[in-house]
Design an enzyme around this catalytic site. Structure first.
Site, PDB file in Angstrom:
ATOM      1  N   ASP A  32      -1.406  -4.907  -5.404  1.00  0.00           N
ATOM      2  CA  ASP A  32      -2.894  -4.470  -5.194  1.00  0.00           C
ATOM      3  C   ASP A  32      -3.679  -4.997  -6.418  1.00  0.00           C
ATOM      4  OD1 ASP A  32      -4.059  -2.449  -2.593  1.00  0.00           O
ATOM      5  OD2 ASP A  32      -5.215  -4.130  -3.582  1.00  0.00           O
ATOM      6  N   GLU A  33      -5.094  -5.183  -6.455  1.00  0.00           N
ATOM      7  CA  GLU A  33      -5.630  -5.444  -7.589  1.00  0.00           C
ATOM      8  C   GLU A  33      -5.786  -4.678  -8.932  1.00  0.00           C
ATOM      9  OE1 GLU A  33      -7.053  -4.730  -4.723  1.00  0.00           O
ATOM     10  OE2 GLU A  33      -8.302  -2.981  -4.938  1.00  0.00           O
ATOM     11  N   LYS A  80     -13.717  -5.655   6.498  1.00  0.00           N
ATOM     12  CA  LYS A  80     -14.431  -4.529   5.793  1.00  0.00           C
ATOM     13  C   LYS A  80     -15.232  -5.112   4.926  1.00  0.00           C
ATOM     14  CE  LYS A  80     -11.101  -2.975   2.329  1.00  0.00           C
ATOM     15  NZ  LYS A  80      -9.882  -2.255   2.072  1.00  0.00           N
ATOM     16  N   HIS A 138      -7.833 -12.806  -7.429  1.00  0.00           N
ATOM     17  CA  HIS A 138      -8.348 -11.704  -6.522  1.00  0.00           C
ATOM     18  C   HIS A 138      -9.772 -11.723  -7.340  1.00  0.00           C
ATOM     19  CE1 HIS A 138      -9.339  -8.025  -5.226  1.00  0.00           C
ATOM     20  NE2 HIS A 138      -8.271  -8.161  -4.304  1.00  0.00           N
ATOM     21  N   ARG A 139     -10.614 -11.233  -6.519  1.00  0.00           N
ATOM     22  CA  ARG A 139     -12.257 -11.329  -7.151  1.00  0.00           C
ATOM     23  C   ARG A 139     -12.584  -9.835  -7.272  1.00  0.00           C
ATOM     24  NH1 ARG A 139     -15.879 -12.979  -1.909  1.00  0.00           N
ATOM     25  NH2 ARG A 139     -14.835 -11.283  -0.223  1.00  0.00           N
ATOM     26  N   GLY A 160      -3.529  -5.612   4.696  1.00  0.00           N
ATOM     27  CA  GLY A 160      -2.907  -4.478   4.027  1.00  0.00           C
ATOM     28  C   GLY A 160      -2.762  -3.319   4.901  1.00  0.00           C
ATOM     29  N   GLY A 161      -3.875  -2.456   5.167  1.00  0.00           N
ATOM     30  CA  GLY A 161      -3.693  -1.508   5.998  1.00  0.00           C
ATOM     31  C   GLY A 161      -3.277  -1.975   7.282  1.00  0.00           C
ATOM     32  N   GLN A 195      -4.623 -12.040   4.742  1.00  0.00           N
ATOM     33  CA  GLN A 195      -3.864 -10.795   3.963  1.00  0.00           C
ATOM     34  C   GLN A 195      -4.304  -9.670   4.756  1.00  0.00           C
ATOM     35  OE1 GLN A 195      -3.182 -12.762  -0.462  1.00  0.00           O
ATOM     36  NE2 GLN A 195      -4.588 -11.035  -0.136  1.00  0.00           N
ATOM     37  N   SER A 245      -8.951 -11.712   3.310  1.00  0.00           N
ATOM     38  CA  SER A 245      -8.553 -10.274   3.023  1.00  0.00           C
ATOM     39  C   SER A 245      -9.427  -9.210   2.975  1.00  0.00           C
ATOM     40  CB  SER A 245      -7.824 -10.062   1.832  1.00  0.00           C
ATOM     41  OG  SER A 245      -7.151  -8.982   1.418  1.00  0.00           O
ATOM     42  N   LYS A 276       0.967  -1.135  -0.001  1.00  0.00           N
ATOM     43  CA  LYS A 276       0.006   0.076   0.139  1.00  0.00           C
ATOM     44  C   LYS A 276       0.929   1.271   0.025  1.00  0.00           C
ATOM     45  CE  LYS A 276      -3.801  -2.597   0.675  1.00  0.00           C
ATOM     46  NZ  LYS A 276      -5.198  -2.424  -0.357  1.00  0.00           N
ATOM     47  N   GLY A 324      -9.631  -5.323   5.328  1.00  0.00           N
ATOM     48  CA  GLY A 324      -9.947  -4.819   6.566  1.00  0.00           C
ATOM     49  C   GLY A 324      -9.458  -5.349   7.743  1.00  0.00           C
ATOM     50  N   HIS A 375      -9.784 -15.563  -3.130  1.00  0.00           N
ATOM     51  CA  HIS A 375     -10.161 -14.474  -2.104  1.00  0.00           C
ATOM     52  C   HIS A 375     -11.638 -14.912  -1.934  1.00  0.00           C
ATOM     53  CE1 HIS A 375      -7.412 -11.037  -1.937  1.00  0.00           C
ATOM     54  NE2 HIS A 375      -6.894 -11.732  -2.712  1.00  0.00           N
ATOM     55  N   LYS A 407       1.761  -9.403  -2.003  1.00  0.00           N
ATOM     56  CA  LYS A 407       1.118  -9.150  -3.185  1.00  0.00           C
ATOM     57  C   LYS A 407       1.056  -7.761  -3.796  1.00  0.00           C
ATOM     58  CE  LYS A 407      -3.517  -9.410  -3.739  1.00  0.00           C
ATOM     59  NZ  LYS A 407      -4.015  -8.244  -3.778  1.00  0.00           N
TER      60      LYS A 407
HETATM   61  C1  CAP Z   1      -7.337  -5.390   1.278  1.00  0.00           C
HETATM   62  C2  CAP Z   1      -7.392  -5.439  -0.204  1.00  0.00           C
HETATM   63  C3  CAP Z   1      -8.072  -6.497  -1.125  1.00  0.00           C
HETATM   64  C4  CAP Z   1      -9.423  -6.616  -0.396  1.00  0.00           C
HETATM   65  C5  CAP Z   1     -10.223  -7.796  -1.394  1.00  0.00           C
HETATM   66  C6  CAP Z   1      -7.976  -4.018  -0.663  1.00  0.00           C
HETATM   67  O1  CAP Z   1      -6.547  -4.301   1.782  1.00  0.00           O
HETATM   68  O2  CAP Z   1      -6.065  -5.417  -0.833  1.00  0.00           O
HETATM   69  O3  CAP Z   1      -8.154  -6.354  -2.313  1.00  0.00           O
HETATM   70  O4  CAP Z   1      -9.554  -7.074   0.477  1.00  0.00           O
HETATM   71  O5  CAP Z   1     -11.266  -7.932  -1.011  1.00  0.00           O
HETATM   72  O6  CAP Z   1      -7.692  -3.378  -1.824  1.00  0.00           O
HETATM   73  O7  CAP Z   1      -9.036  -3.274   0.061  1.00  0.00           O
HETATM   74  P1  CAP Z   1      -6.947  -4.051   3.308  1.00  0.00           P
HETATM   75  P2  CAP Z   1     -11.893  -9.389  -1.103  1.00  0.00           P
HETATM   76  O8  CAP Z   1      -6.094  -5.002   4.112  1.00  0.00           O
HETATM   77  O9  CAP Z   1      -6.036  -2.743   3.412  1.00  0.00           O
HETATM   78  O10 CAP Z   1      -8.132  -3.873   3.632  1.00  0.00           O
HETATM   79  O11 CAP Z   1     -10.720 -10.228  -0.421  1.00  0.00           O
HETATM   80  O12 CAP Z   1     -13.110  -9.457   0.110  1.00  0.00           O
HETATM   81  O13 CAP Z   1     -12.252  -9.549  -2.290  1.00  0.00           O
HETATM   82 MG    MG Z   2      -6.687  -4.649  -2.919  1.00  0.00          MG
END
Ligand code: CAP
Ligand code: MG
Length: 426
Positions: free
Chosen positions: A177-178, A305, A265-266, A373-374, A371, A349, A149, A351, A298, A175
């Site tokens: 990010d998406e 979150k 990733h979804r 991130g923040g 996973q 992953s 991040k 939040g 995922h 990883k």
């Molecule tokens: C998490 C994350 C993931 C989402 C995906 C984001 O970061 O990198 O892409 O969690 O959601 O971009 O939000 P944080 P899911 O840890 O900072 O929230 O796994 O529900 O598809």
């Molecule tokens: Mg992400």
């Protein structure tokens, strides 16, 4: 007029079975079911002179269950309606025109069960859970990772440095990010070289296997080129956004047989999975992804979150990992004989911070990839301390110690808990 309703019909091993949630628009559920069966197979809105007996007998699906209480129907489709090994065509049938019919107010594809010949026409995961645990040399505990991040904005060297700090703090996986692919400020090829170089350094300095998951999502030919570049530079993983790239592209990546672990990733899934009256369930998406051959997927966290209740997330996990903890969950899933298709690693992953680790493992078990991130880079003392706090939170659970207890002797964890607290289920 062909009759598509046959409540006495018993699906056989050459049927693909779908369960739909249906809200008709001023017609009966039976009428709606009949039109769904028709439009998703061989029929249209009116009788046609070109229909013939042979087509009807061979390809007509049967609505064999209509439940007015749950507003769900089940349809058995003869497998010859589908091209083996072609997921886009399968979905153009069972998840295509039917969503737009005016006579339907809401429609959700809840679950799919694939017949043997269709299962056998897909590769499934190359590595699966066993292969990943073997690669990372981690037998029991959950695997832990982070996402660099900010999502976008760092240049290649800064990206690699954040990854290095995360690995040095004890995380297994880092990883992209998406939405990070190849940007004006962060070229894909340069990022891979810089990050894998520091990955090698982190492995030597920690003595642990470290993984980088670069996001190769792109136009299919470019995606393959990027995946091959990762392989050539000593990477073992690629990540693909399966919804925005598309299931045909996912098949291309899997069928290229590059010997790379595929992380799915979804991003975008909630556009079709979130509203439980219309769209496609995450369970159905997860089955499709497993059949095509992702190694990890995922599926939600139940505590973070993103939306996704614990029961639903657990059900998806049990289906892709094929380990049914409680038989009751199994009842809600259409029977599926996965044959040789390997189980897929559930990725949690969204939040997450170290205060979530205990309830997360309690709900999802240890066979997960968690996973943060923040919840890593937001640590008061920075990324490396955040990574340490995450690893410490997992160690606490594995040693059956409360986070409160463990944080007394682990300052990084204590600071994370001070900033974010413990997760309290609502
Ligand atoms: C998490 C994350 C993931 C989402 C995906 C984001 O970061 O990198 O892409 O969690 O959601 O971009 O939000 P944080 P899911 O840890 O900072 O929230 O796994 O529900 O598809
Ligand atoms: Mg992400």
């Amino acid at each position: 007029m062909l009759n598509y309703i046959d409540l006495k019909y018993i699906p056989n091993r050459k049927d693909l079975v779908c369960e739909f949630y249906v809200e008709p628009n001023r017609i009966s559920l039976e009428k709606a079911a009949e039109n769904i069966a028709m439009e998703s197979s061989i029929g249209t809105w009116t009788t046609i002179s070109t229909m013939n007996k042979e087509v009807a007998t061979k390809l007509k699906p049967s609505v064999f269950s209509i439940d007015k209480t749950t507003k769900t129907i089940k349809i058995a489709y003869p497998q010859d309606l589908f091209e083996q090994g072609n997921m886009p065509q399968i979905l153009s049938s069972i998840a295509g025109n039917i969503y737009g019919m005016k006579i339907i107010k809401n429609l959700r594809l809840q679950d799919i069960s694939f017949p043997k010949d269709i299962i056998d026409s897909f590769k499934g995961p190359e590595f699966g859970i066993k292969g990943i645990r073997k690669l990372l040399k981690v037998k029991q505990r959950p695997l832990v990772g982070t996402i660099v991040k900010p999502k976008l904005g760092l240049h290649e060297k800064q990206h690699a440095k954040v990854a290095y700090e995360s690995w040095m703090g004890g995380l297994d996986i880092v990883k992209d990010d998406e939405n990070l692919t190849s940007m004006s400020f962060n070229n894909f090829y340069e990022r891979i070289k810089q990050t894998l170089k520091l990955r090698d350094v982190a492995e030597i300095e920690t003595g642990e296997k470290k993984i980088y998951m670069p996001n190769v999502t792109a136009e299919t030919n470019e995606m393959l080129k990027r995946a091959k570049f990762v392989k050539k530079n000593g990477g073992e993983y690629v990540m693909i956004d399966i919804l925005t790239a598309g299931f045909g592209a996912l098949q291309t990546l899997r069928q290229a047989n590059l010997g790379l672990v595929i992380h799915a990733h979804r991003a975008g899934h909630a556009a079709i999975t979130r509203y439980h009256k219309h769209g496609i369930s995450m369970l159905a998406i997860a089955k499709i992804a497993r059949l095509i051959g992702v190694d990890q997927l995922h599926i939600g966290t139940a505590v973070g979150k993103m939306e996704g209740a614990a029961k639903e997330v657990r059900m998806i996990e049990e289906e892709i990992e094929e380990r049914f903890i409680d038989k009751k969950t199994k009842q809600h899933v259409l029977e599926q004989d996965w044959r040789y298709i390997k189980p897929v690693f559930a990725v949690c992953s969204g939040g997450l911070h170290p205060g979530h680790t205990e309830p997360l493992i309690k709900i999802m078990g240890k066979n997960i990839i968690a996973q943060y991130g923040g919840g890593c880079h937001g640590h008061p003392d920075g990324t490396r301390a955040g990574a340490k706090a995450i690893r410490q939170s997992v160690s606490a659970v594995m040693k059956k110690k409360s986070l409160k207890e463990y944080s007394k002797t682990h300052p990084e964890l204590a600071k994370a808990i001070k900033k974010w607290g413990y997760f309290k289920r609502k």
